[in-house]
Motif scaffolding. Structure first.
Motif, mmCIF file in Angstrom:
data_model
loop_
_atom_site.group_PDB
_atom_site.id
_atom_site.type_symbol
_atom_site.label_atom_id
_atom_site.label_comp_id
_atom_site.label_asym_id
_atom_site.label_seq_id
_atom_site.Cartn_x
_atom_site.Cartn_y
_atom_site.Cartn_z
ATOM 1 N N GLU A 40 -18.301 -27.999 -16.152
ATOM 2 C CA GLU A 40 -17.058 -27.237 -16.232
ATOM 3 C C GLU A 40 -16.440 -27.219 -14.850
ATOM 4 N N ILE A 41 -15.122 -27.328 -14.815
ATOM 5 C CA ILE A 41 -14.407 -27.232 -13.547
ATOM 6 C C ILE A 41 -13.069 -26.556 -13.843
ATOM 7 N N GLU A 42 -12.729 -25.580 -13.050
ATOM 8 C CA GLU A 42 -11.495 -24.823 -13.244
ATOM 9 C C GLU A 42 -10.286 -25.626 -12.785
ATOM 10 N N GLY A 43 -9.245 -25.636 -13.604
ATOM 11 C CA GLY A 43 -7.957 -26.197 -13.210
ATOM 12 C C GLY A 43 -7.942 -27.693 -13.029
ATOM 13 N N PRO A 44 -6.818 -28.189 -12.516
ATOM 14 C CA PRO A 44 -6.680 -29.633 -12.295
ATOM 15 C C PRO A 44 -7.598 -30.099 -11.168
ATOM 16 N N PHE A 45 -7.923 -31.383 -11.199
ATOM 17 C CA PHE A 45 -8.718 -31.990 -10.134
ATOM 18 C C PHE A 45 -8.445 -33.479 -10.118
ATOM 19 N N VAL A 46 -8.992 -34.155 -9.126
ATOM 20 C CA VAL A 46 -8.756 -35.583 -8.945
ATOM 21 C C VAL A 46 -10.094 -36.299 -8.853
ATOM 22 N N VAL A 47 -10.181 -37.444 -9.531
ATOM 23 C CA VAL A 47 -11.332 -38.328 -9.396
ATOM 24 C C VAL A 47 -10.842 -39.547 -8.622
ATOM 25 N N PHE A 48 -11.497 -39.813 -7.513
ATOM 26 C CA PHE A 48 -11.114 -40.905 -6.632
ATOM 27 C C PHE A 48 -12.313 -41.832 -6.495
ATOM 28 N N ILE A 49 -12.138 -43.086 -6.858
ATOM 29 C CA ILE A 49 -13.215 -44.075 -6.762
ATOM 30 C C ILE A 49 -12.825 -45.070 -5.680
ATOM 31 N N ILE A 50 -13.730 -45.285 -4.749
ATOM 32 C CA ILE A 50 -13.468 -46.242 -3.677
ATOM 33 C C ILE A 50 -14.706 -47.127 -3.522
ATOM 34 N N GLY A 51 -14.466 -48.396 -3.294
ATOM 35 C CA GLY A 51 -15.594 -49.302 -3.175
ATOM 36 C C GLY A 51 -15.321 -50.471 -2.262
ATOM 37 N N VAL A 52 -16.408 -51.095 -1.876
ATOM 38 C CA VAL A 52 -16.390 -52.270 -1.016
ATOM 39 C C VAL A 52 -16.946 -53.436 -1.820
ATOM 40 N N ARG A 53 -16.303 -54.579 -1.703
ATOM 41 C CA ARG A 53 -16.831 -55.801 -2.320
ATOM 42 C C ARG A 53 -17.123 -56.786 -1.212
ATOM 43 N N ILE A 54 -18.380 -57.134 -1.089
ATOM 44 C CA ILE A 54 -18.781 -58.111 -0.071
ATOM 45 C C ILE A 54 -18.626 -59.497 -0.689
ATOM 46 N N ASN A 55 -17.667 -60.241 -0.175
ATOM 47 C CA ASN A 55 -17.356 -61.566 -0.710
ATOM 48 C C ASN A 55 -18.151 -62.672 -0.034
ATOM 49 N N LYS A 56 -18.488 -62.465 1.236
ATOM 50 C CA LYS A 56 -19.240 -63.468 2.003
ATOM 51 C C LYS A 56 -20.383 -62.755 2.709
ATOM 52 N N TRP A 57 -21.562 -62.806 2.108
ATOM 53 C CA TRP A 57 -22.719 -62.084 2.629
ATOM 54 C C TRP A 57 -23.090 -62.497 4.048
ATOM 55 N N LEU A 58 -22.870 -63.750 4.402
ATOM 56 C CA LEU A 58 -23.254 -64.225 5.731
ATOM 57 C C LEU A 58 -22.299 -63.751 6.832
ATOM 58 N N SER A 59 -21.160 -63.213 6.452
ATOM 59 C CA SER A 59 -20.185 -62.700 7.427
ATOM 60 C C SER A 59 -20.428 -61.220 7.693
ATOM 61 N N VAL A 60 -21.653 -60.909 8.085
ATOM 62 C CA VAL A 60 -22.083 -59.519 8.277
ATOM 63 C C VAL A 60 -21.166 -58.780 9.247
ATOM 64 N N GLY A 61 -20.722 -59.434 10.276
ATOM 65 C CA GLY A 61 -19.867 -58.796 11.275
ATOM 66 C C GLY A 61 -18.527 -58.331 10.722
ATOM 67 N N GLN A 62 -18.121 -58.890 9.588
ATOM 68 C CA GLN A 62 -16.858 -58.473 8.988
ATOM 69 C C GLN A 62 -17.048 -57.360 7.955
ATOM 70 N N TRP A 63 -18.138 -57.415 7.187
ATOM 71 C CA TRP A 63 -18.274 -56.393 6.138
ATOM 72 C C TRP A 63 -19.088 -55.177 6.558
ATOM 73 N N LEU A 64 -20.031 -55.336 7.478
ATOM 74 C CA LEU A 64 -20.872 -54.202 7.865
ATOM 75 C C LEU A 64 -20.065 -53.037 8.453
ATOM 76 N N PRO A 65 -19.110 -53.273 9.344
ATOM 77 C CA PRO A 65 -18.323 -52.143 9.859
ATOM 78 C C PRO A 65 -17.558 -51.398 8.754
ATOM 79 N N VAL A 66 -17.131 -52.110 7.725
ATOM 80 C CA VAL A 66 -16.423 -51.462 6.608
ATOM 81 C C VAL A 66 -17.383 -50.540 5.861
ATOM 82 N N VAL A 67 -18.573 -51.023 5.584
ATOM 83 C CA VAL A 67 -19.584 -50.210 4.894
ATOM 84 C C VAL A 67 -19.998 -49.020 5.759
#
Length: 169
Positions: free
Chosen positions: A12-39
């Motif tokens: 139960e939750i009173e009144g209006p609320f917001v559900v916000f989903i945010i995610g990271v997609r790692i497209n190139k696993w070997l490019s750690v220097g580009q995706w790790l700071p985002v994570v």
């Protein structure tokens, strides 16, 4: 470890609320220097939000897919979410860093989805679970008369009303 609550619960939750989903997609696993700071940018933001509940942040749940992490966040209002996105100390830095780095390649992607629950109508079921998701953002109550079915928990009435069929968890 979170305490398991026996039996069937609903959130139960009173009144209006917001559900916000945010995610990271790692497209190139070997490019750690580009995706790790985002994570790595997300934990300081969440720490800031948990320490400053007056910002409107209610709670978050983490999920991992084969391509990276996602977080479901619960907010009191869209205005509060937007205010944090535009003014949160840790968010602005992460946003600027990502936009700068995103121009240099496609090693990492991000996405977000925002759902505004204006009338408070939502449905949830938790069976033998600790407080999770909306059950942590709001409060858990035992399933009972008037909340036995998914339709009832969503505030849509009993079977046959509004042309629907009986639905359970």
């Amino acid at each position: 470890m979170a305490k398991v609550i026996p039996g069937r619960q609903t959130a139960e939750i009173e009144g209006p609320f917001v559900v916000f989903i945010i995610g990271v997609r790692i497209n190139k696993w070997l490019s750690v220097g580009q995706w790790l700071p985002v994570v790595q940018a997300m934990p300081p933001m969440l720490k800031e939000l948990y320490a400053n509940k007056e910002l409107g942040f209610l709670d978050a749940a983490y999920f991992m897919s084969a391509r990276g992490p996602s977080i479901v966040q619960y907010w009191r209002s869209y205005d509060q979410l937007e205010r944090y996105a535009r003014g949160g100390e840790h968010h602005l830095k992460a946003w600027k860093d990502f936009n700068r780095k995103a121009r240099t390649g496609q090693a990492v992607g991000i996405y977000h989805e925002t759902y505004l629950i204006e009338n408070g109508a939502c449905e949830s079921i938790y069976v033998n679970m600790p407080a999770t998701g909306l059950g942590r953002a709001g409060k858990l109550t035992p399933v009972g008369a008037g909340s036995e079915t998914s339709r009832e928990r969503a505030g849509l009435g009993r079977r046959g009303e509004e042309g629907g069929s009986r639905s359970t968890e």
